[in-house]
Design an enzyme around this catalytic site. Structure first.
Site, PDB file in Angstrom:
ATOM      1  N   LYS A  35       0.841  -1.205   0.000  1.00 34.93           N
ATOM      2  CA  LYS A  35       0.000   0.000   0.000  1.00 34.93           C
ATOM      3  C   LYS A  35       0.875   1.253   0.000  1.00 34.93           C
ATOM      4  O   LYS A  35       2.082   1.179   0.246  1.00 34.93           O
ATOM      5  CB  LYS A  35      -0.920  -0.026   1.226  1.00 34.93           C
ATOM      6  N   TYR A 259      12.737  31.614   6.354  1.00 32.32           N
ATOM      7  CA  TYR A 259      11.466  32.208   6.781  1.00 32.32           C
ATOM      8  C   TYR A 259      11.404  32.435   8.287  1.00 32.32           C
ATOM      9  O   TYR A 259      11.912  31.616   9.061  1.00 32.32           O
ATOM     10  CB  TYR A 259      10.294  31.301   6.391  1.00 32.32           C
TER      11      TYR A 259
END
Ligand SMILES: *Cc1c(COP(=O)(O)O)cnc(C)c1O
Length: 361
Positions: A35, A259
């Site tokens: 998966k 930032y």
């Protein structure tokens, strides 16, 4: 390669498959869990390799994942762990084997099979033995099974359950109680069935820590990719995430990096810019404690991780622009990278975005 790549080592996959198989009785079947794009790798290449090694079964979470395996030519049976009611048509078209795990899914699927006059469709029955996630508990199992037996449209391939804490030996009493409850519920159900479904319960850490839950088949995901929750030194990590230093910035004492000025230089610094960010799955949490490897040395990640880049401290490192950076590999593996920010290898691997090129080695 002078860019970010995720290398997928199929030799390591084969090695892990052999290590795990060697823990099992010869008759026990092996279901490979592929998966989430094969835990962030490349589900199709992983499945093809495992099919060449005569894997018995695959498991995916959603039917779309099974469809893409079938379109790539995979013929081994595929269990869909969490099919949704929207997907009945593709389940049938692509011969996927759904897990029956809730009355909502079961009732709708039975109606669908009856309306299409489909008989003996292969399905798997999920028992909730204490994880309390999906599946039928003891009482609901009886009711659900009665519905299944009422029509001829389902053939039960397996009864299965999932363990909550196989990687935690402190919880072994709980695990053993789950195993006993699964035995009790399943034998009760089987006594009323004409089918002879397989039983399975174990995930990777169950295989390593609780041989008593081997039953007829095991389901291994993370172990095939080289991890056993905590690293197991018999297994070899399949994923290597590499990038490059795309720029080196000279910063002065007092300069801020990135930032929100999250990092302030306390000295003159050499900053490496790496073209990989939170859009690629390197979450902002890694701003705190994580490091990467440049020319064999650990370099701390500094400042906030941006969408497409992050920055590292290259002071005292002999390095030029274009040099390689290892985020994780077989030595500095994804489990230790994950631990540095309090998560697990599963999350790091499955978060790696499609933007990162997968290279099969
Ligand atoms: C994901 C999953 C597995 C695989 O578990 P690993 O710890 O990766 O081996 C097995 N069974 C179920 C039901 C799962 O959802």
């Amino acid at each position: 390669m002078k860019k970010t790549v995720l290398e997928i080592d199929l030799k390591a996959l084969e090695h892990n498959f052999n290590v795990i198989s060697s823990k099992l009785r010869p008759k026990t079947k092996f279901m490979a869990v592929v998966k989430a794009n094969g835990y962030g790798s490349n589900d199709i290449e992983i499945a093809k390799k495992l099919e060449s090694l005569s894997i018995d079964y695959f498991a995916v979470a959603f039917s779309s994942e099974g469809v893409s395996l079938r379109k790539a030519g995979i013929e081994t049976p595929i269990l869909v762990l969490l099919p949704q009611v929207e997907s009945f048509t593709e389940i049938i078209k692509y011969k996927l084997e759904p897990s029956l795990y809730s009355f909502y899914f079961l009732d709708n699927f039975l109606n669908f099979l009856v309306s299409k006059k489909i008989e003996k469709y292969p399905c798997h029955f999920k028992i909730n033995s204490g994880l309390n996630r999906v599946g039928f508990n003891e009482e609901e199992s009886q009711k659900a099974m009665a519905k299944i037996q009422n029509c001829e449209c389902i053939e039960l391939m397996s009864l299965y359950s999932h363990l909550a804490a196989t990687d935690d030996l402190q919880e072994s009493k709980f695990t053993l109680s789950q195993i006993n409850l699964f035995k009790k519920i399943s034998s009760n159900l089987i006594s009323k069935l004409s089918d002879k479904p397989m039983l399975h319960m174990s995930n990777t850490s169950g295989i390593f820590n609780f041989p008593e839950c081997e039953f007829d088949m095991v389901r291994s995901g993370i172990g095939l990719y080289g991890y056993n929750n905590h690293l197991n030194n018999e297994l070899v990590p399949v994923h290597t995430l590499k990038s490059i230093i795309s720029q080196i910035v000279e910063a002065q004492k007092g300069d801020s990096i990135g930032y929100n000025r999250a990092f302030i230089c306390e000295e003159k610094m050499k900053i490496g810019i790496i073209p990989l960010g939170h859009a690629d799955g390197i979450s902002r949490g890694f701003s705190k404690n994580a490091y990467v490897i440049v020319n064999g040395k650990k370099c701390r990640i500094i400042g906030n991780i941006c969408m497409d880049v992050f920055m590292v401290n290259l002071n005292d490192i002999d390095v030029v622009e274009g040099d390689q950076v290892v985020i994780f590999d077989k030595q500095n593996n994804a489990e230790s990278f994950a631990l540095s920010v309090g998560t697990i290898s599963y999350e790091i691997l499955t978060n790696l975005s499609e933007r990162i090129e997968r290279v099969i080695v």
